[in-house]
Design a protein around this motif. Structure first.
Motif, PDB file in Angstrom:
ATOM      1  N   ALA A 161      -2.908   9.163  -2.741  1.00  0.00           N
ATOM      2  CA  ALA A 161      -4.270   8.669  -2.507  1.00  0.00           C
ATOM      3  C   ALA A 161      -4.451   7.264  -3.064  1.00  0.00           C
ATOM      4  CB  ALA A 161      -5.285   9.625  -3.127  1.00  0.00           C
ATOM      5  N   LEU A 162      -3.988   7.018  -4.280  1.00  0.00           N
ATOM      6  CA  LEU A 162      -4.147   5.707  -4.888  1.00  0.00           C
ATOM      7  C   LEU A 162      -3.282   4.664  -4.196  1.00  0.00           C
ATOM      8  CD1 LEU A 162      -5.404   3.899  -6.960  1.00  0.00           C
ATOM      9  CD2 LEU A 162      -3.766   4.728  -8.665  1.00  0.00           C
ATOM     10  N   LEU A 163      -2.076   5.038  -3.832  1.00  0.00           N
ATOM     11  CA  LEU A 163      -1.212   4.120  -3.103  1.00  0.00           C
ATOM     12  C   LEU A 163      -1.843   3.754  -1.760  1.00  0.00           C
ATOM     13  CD1 LEU A 163       1.455   2.564  -2.795  1.00  0.00           C
ATOM     14  CD2 LEU A 163       2.466   4.680  -1.862  1.00  0.00           C
ATOM     15  N   GLY A 164      -2.424   4.740  -1.087  1.00  0.00           N
ATOM     16  CA  GLY A 164      -3.098   4.464   0.176  1.00  0.00           C
ATOM     17  C   GLY A 164      -4.199   3.434   0.012  1.00  0.00           C
ATOM     18  N   GLN A 165      -4.975   3.543  -1.062  1.00  0.00           N
ATOM     19  CA  GLN A 165      -6.050   2.590  -1.306  1.00  0.00           C
ATOM     20  C   GLN A 165      -5.495   1.192  -1.565  1.00  0.00           C
ATOM     21  OE1 GLN A 165      -9.571   3.582  -1.208  1.00  0.00           O
ATOM     22  NE2 GLN A 165      -9.495   1.384  -0.808  1.00  0.00           N
ATOM     23  N   MET A 166      -4.411   1.103  -2.316  1.00  0.00           N
ATOM     24  CA  MET A 166      -3.817  -0.199  -2.618  1.00  0.00           C
ATOM     25  C   MET A 166      -3.228  -0.839  -1.363  1.00  0.00           C
ATOM     26  SD  MET A 166      -2.218   0.463  -6.436  1.00  0.00           S
ATOM     27  CE  MET A 166      -2.129  -1.281  -6.892  1.00  0.00           C
ATOM     28  N   LEU A 167      -2.655  -0.021  -0.499  1.00  0.00           N
ATOM     29  CA  LEU A 167      -2.129  -0.527   0.775  1.00  0.00           C
ATOM     30  C   LEU A 167      -3.270  -0.986   1.681  1.00  0.00           C
ATOM     31  CD1 LEU A 167       0.561   2.220   1.362  1.00  0.00           C
ATOM     32  CD2 LEU A 167       1.052  -0.236   1.314  1.00  0.00           C
ATOM     33  N   LEU A 168      -4.365  -0.283   1.635  1.00  0.00           N
ATOM     34  CA  LEU A 168      -5.520  -0.655   2.444  1.00  0.00           C
ATOM     35  C   LEU A 168      -6.127  -1.964   1.963  1.00  0.00           C
ATOM     36  CD1 LEU A 168      -7.081   0.670   4.836  1.00  0.00           C
ATOM     37  CD2 LEU A 168      -8.649   1.605   3.131  1.00  0.00           C
ATOM     38  N   ASP A 169      -6.215  -2.125   0.640  1.00  0.00           N
ATOM     39  CA  ASP A 169      -6.833  -3.312   0.058  1.00  0.00           C
ATOM     40  C   ASP A 169      -5.878  -4.497  -0.062  1.00  0.00           C
ATOM     41  OD1 ASP A 169      -9.097  -1.757  -0.250  1.00  0.00           O
ATOM     42  OD2 ASP A 169      -8.691  -1.291  -2.360  1.00  0.00           O
ATOM     43  N   GLY A 170      -4.572  -4.247   0.054  1.00  0.00           N
ATOM     44  CA  GLY A 170      -3.605  -5.310  -0.203  1.00  0.00           C
ATOM     45  C   GLY A 170      -3.549  -5.674  -1.669  1.00  0.00           C
ATOM     46  N   ASN A 171      -3.707  -4.688  -2.527  1.00  0.00           N
ATOM     47  CA  ASN A 171      -3.698  -4.891  -3.976  1.00  0.00           C
ATOM     48  C   ASN A 171      -2.295  -4.643  -4.515  1.00  0.00           C
ATOM     49  OD1 ASN A 171      -4.334  -5.131  -6.690  1.00  0.00           O
ATOM     50  ND2 ASN A 171      -5.372  -3.145  -6.819  1.00  0.00           N
ATOM     51  N   GLY A 172      -1.575  -5.711  -4.838  1.00  0.00           N
ATOM     52  CA  GLY A 172      -0.221  -5.590  -5.361  1.00  0.00           C
ATOM     53  C   GLY A 172       0.823  -5.349  -4.293  1.00  0.00           C
ATOM     54  N   VAL A 173       0.397  -5.399  -3.025  1.00  0.00           N
ATOM     55  CA  VAL A 173       1.303  -5.104  -1.922  1.00  0.00           C
ATOM     56  C   VAL A 173       0.723  -5.722  -0.656  1.00  0.00           C
ATOM     57  CG1 VAL A 173       0.145  -2.913  -1.369  1.00  0.00           C
ATOM     58  CG2 VAL A 173       2.553  -3.206  -0.789  1.00  0.00           C
ATOM     59  N   THR A 174       1.578  -6.023   0.309  1.00  0.00           N
ATOM     60  CA  THR A 174       1.089  -6.533   1.585  1.00  0.00           C
ATOM     61  C   THR A 174       0.241  -5.464   2.267  1.00  0.00           C
ATOM     62  OG1 THR A 174       3.073  -7.888   1.859  1.00  0.00           O
ATOM     63  CG2 THR A 174       1.764  -7.462   3.834  1.00  0.00           C
ATOM     64  N   PRO A 175      -0.954  -5.800   2.739  1.00  0.00           N
ATOM     65  CA  PRO A 175      -1.793  -4.794   3.390  1.00  0.00           C
ATOM     66  C   PRO A 175      -1.070  -4.121   4.553  1.00  0.00           C
ATOM     67  CG  PRO A 175      -3.023  -6.828   3.052  1.00  0.00           C
ATOM     68  CD  PRO A 175      -1.596  -7.130   2.730  1.00  0.00           C
ATOM     69  N   ASN A 176      -1.235  -2.817   4.646  1.00  0.00           N
ATOM     70  CA  ASN A 176      -0.589  -2.068   5.718  1.00  0.00           C
ATOM     71  C   ASN A 176      -1.448  -0.834   6.009  1.00  0.00           C
ATOM     72  OD1 ASN A 176       1.093  -0.286   7.254  1.00  0.00           O
ATOM     73  ND2 ASN A 176       2.895  -1.408   6.543  1.00  0.00           N
ATOM     74  N   THR A 177      -2.324  -0.963   7.008  1.00  0.00           N
ATOM     75  CA  THR A 177      -3.268   0.120   7.279  1.00  0.00           C
ATOM     76  C   THR A 177      -2.577   1.378   7.794  1.00  0.00           C
ATOM     77  OG1 THR A 177      -3.706  -0.796   9.482  1.00  0.00           O
ATOM     78  CG2 THR A 177      -5.195  -1.445   7.706  1.00  0.00           C
ATOM     79  N   SER A 178      -1.498   1.217   8.533  1.00  0.00           N
ATOM     80  CA  SER A 178      -0.786   2.396   9.050  1.00  0.00           C
ATOM     81  C   SER A 178      -0.182   3.202   7.912  1.00  0.00           C
ATOM     82  CB  SER A 178       0.299   1.974  10.037  1.00  0.00           C
ATOM     83  OG  SER A 178      -0.272   1.372  11.175  1.00  0.00           O
ATOM     84  N   ARG A 179       0.468   2.510   6.966  1.00  0.00           N
ATOM     85  CA  ARG A 179       1.034   3.210   5.810  1.00  0.00           C
ATOM     86  C   ARG A 179      -0.068   3.807   4.946  1.00  0.00           C
ATOM     87  NH1 ARG A 179       4.613   0.013   1.975  1.00  0.00           N
ATOM     88  NH2 ARG A 179       4.689   2.071   0.982  1.00  0.00           N
ATOM     89  N   ALA A 180      -1.168   3.074   4.808  1.00  0.00           N
ATOM     90  CA  ALA A 180      -2.287   3.584   4.021  1.00  0.00           C
ATOM     91  C   ALA A 180      -2.802   4.886   4.622  1.00  0.00           C
ATOM     92  CB  ALA A 180      -3.409   2.544   3.969  1.00  0.00           C
ATOM     93  N   TYR A 181      -2.986   4.884   5.933  1.00  0.00           N
ATOM     94  CA  TYR A 181      -3.488   6.090   6.592  1.00  0.00           C
ATOM     95  C   TYR A 181      -2.511   7.254   6.408  1.00  0.00           C
ATOM     96  CZ  TYR A 181      -5.160   9.281  10.195  1.00  0.00           C
ATOM     97  OH  TYR A 181      -5.619  10.389  10.867  1.00  0.00           O
ATOM     98  N   ALA A 182      -1.220   6.977   6.518  1.00  0.00           N
ATOM     99  CA  ALA A 182      -0.220   8.034   6.324  1.00  0.00           C
ATOM    100  C   ALA A 182      -0.307   8.620   4.919  1.00  0.00           C
ATOM    101  CB  ALA A 182       1.176   7.485   6.590  1.00  0.00           C
ATOM    102  N   CYS A 183      -0.560   7.772   3.936  1.00  0.00           N
ATOM    103  CA  CYS A 183      -0.719   8.261   2.557  1.00  0.00           C
ATOM    104  C   CYS A 183      -1.946   9.159   2.442  1.00  0.00           C
ATOM    105  CB  CYS A 183      -0.855   7.082   1.592  1.00  0.00           C
ATOM    106  SG  CYS A 183       0.665   6.174   1.274  1.00  0.00           S
ATOM    107  N   PHE A 184      -3.054   8.731   3.047  1.00  0.00           N
ATOM    108  CA  PHE A 184      -4.270   9.540   2.982  1.00  0.00           C
ATOM    109  C   PHE A 184      -4.084  10.880   3.696  1.00  0.00           C
ATOM    110  CE2 PHE A 184      -6.527   5.216   2.838  1.00  0.00           C
ATOM    111  CZ  PHE A 184      -6.588   5.222   1.453  1.00  0.00           C
ATOM    112  N   VAL A 185      -3.372  10.865   4.815  1.00  0.00           N
ATOM    113  CA  VAL A 185      -3.106  12.108   5.532  1.00  0.00           C
ATOM    114  C   VAL A 185      -2.315  13.068   4.645  1.00  0.00           C
ATOM    115  CG1 VAL A 185      -1.806  13.135   7.444  1.00  0.00           C
ATOM    116  CG2 VAL A 185      -3.262  11.143   7.860  1.00  0.00           C
ATOM    117  N   ALA A 186      -1.248  12.556   4.035  1.00  0.00           N
ATOM    118  CA  ALA A 186      -0.400  13.414   3.197  1.00  0.00           C
ATOM    119  C   ALA A 186      -1.190  14.006   2.038  1.00  0.00           C
ATOM    120  CB  ALA A 186       0.789  12.604   2.676  1.00  0.00           C
ATOM    121  N   ALA A 187      -1.996  13.183   1.372  1.00  0.00           N
ATOM    122  CA  ALA A 187      -2.759  13.670   0.224  1.00  0.00           C
ATOM    123  C   ALA A 187      -3.895  14.593   0.646  1.00  0.00           C
ATOM    124  CB  ALA A 187      -3.304  12.487  -0.574  1.00  0.00           C
ATOM    125  N   SER A 188      -4.536  14.281   1.773  1.00  0.00           N
ATOM    126  CA  SER A 188      -5.657  15.111   2.229  1.00  0.00           C
ATOM    127  C   SER A 188      -5.194  16.505   2.629  1.00  0.00           C
ATOM    128  CB  SER A 188      -6.386  14.444   3.401  1.00  0.00           C
ATOM    129  OG  SER A 188      -5.552  14.338   4.539  1.00  0.00           O
TER     130      SER A 188
END
Length: 259
Positions: A51-78
């Motif tokens: 969940a936290l990694l998904g948020q960081m990927l969505l925001d581009g915080n410490g990593v290049t923004p990647n909405t597809s990867r962010a969504y995959a993280c949220f799916v896995a955690a949800s």
């Protein structure tokens, strides 16, 4: 305790053995380092890390923004019933972040987060109910969920409950009740609540106090909201309100945000 005391990659057993202090240090340190650890923990199916990694990927915080990867993280955690991930899965589905827009599915995940007790899930689900987006329009149920979130101190929900009472939407109009909700929203830091509260203070002749609340708005408000209230306040009968509006419309946001 230093993060250098531990190394990557790690096994599930090593992940479970990490002390809380290690994660606290990571959370307060460089986001790039945190992303590395979260990525490793997420690969081990830790739902909180996902969940936290998904948020960081969505925001581009410490990593290049990647909405597809962010969504995959949220799916896995949800899928593991992680409440914030359920809410963020809904956000992605509502706005098309890393996936197709699907308001019906968004409503499902918001409701799941709401029923899990997450105030943001309650707020987002209520928003869809109040607009009839992805679900049948139901202002009574929307207000119920806003109230539940407001009862948890959720700033934006406090403001919206206030609006229901100010406008008499599915409840008897009560400006005094609206005033109290707007005050609590303002104190909780919502810029819309601060504006609503300032307007009601002005109605009561408390202009200096109202102006002080207006001056707090630029610290967190969107530029679109500031432009809107700038145009509204330019027509105010109060000189301090008009002066504030002129600064907004002059795009003097740096001065306003610095106070």
């Amino acid at each position: 305790m230093k993060t250098t005391a531990y190394s990557l990659p790690m096994t599930k057993e090593e992940l479970d053995a990490l002390p809380v202090e290690h994660w606290q240090e990571l959370l307060s340190g460089a986001p790039e380092v945190l992303v590395e650890w979260l990525t490793a923990a997420a690969a081990l199916d830790d739902c909180n890390a996902q969940a936290l990694l998904g948020q960081m990927l969505l925001d581009g915080n410490g990593v290049t923004p990647n909405t597809s990867r962010a969504y995959a993280c949220f799916v896995a955690a949800s899928e593991q019933q992680q409440a914030m991930a359920m809410n963020m899965r809904g956000r992605c589905l509502e706005h098309g972040w890393g996936t197709q827009i699907d308001p019906v599915a968004a409503a499902h995940w918001y409701r799941s987060a709401a029923e899990a007790g997450l105030d943001w899930g309650m707020y987002n689900y209520a928003n869809l109910l109040s607009r009839g987006r992805g679900v049948e329009l139901n202002q009574e149920l929307a207000l119920d969920w806003y109230r539940k979130a407001a009862g948890m101190g959720h700033a934006k929900s406090l403001n919206l409950v206030g609006r229901y009472y100010e406008e008499g939407i599915v409840v008897e109009a009560s400006r005094s009740t609206a005033f109290n909700y707007y005050r609590d929203s303002a104190l909780a830091g919502d810029f819309r609540g601060q504006y609503s509260y300032a307007c009601m203070l002005a109605e009561r002749g408390r202009i200096d106090e109202a102006t002080r609340w207006l001056e707090k708005i630029p610290a967190t408000a969107t530029i679109a909201f500031m432009n809107k209230i700038g145009n509204d306040l330019l027509l105010s009968a109060h000189p301090s309100f008009r002066a504030f509006a002129e600064k907004i419309l002059a795009k003097d946001f740096v001065t306003l945000r610095m106070g």
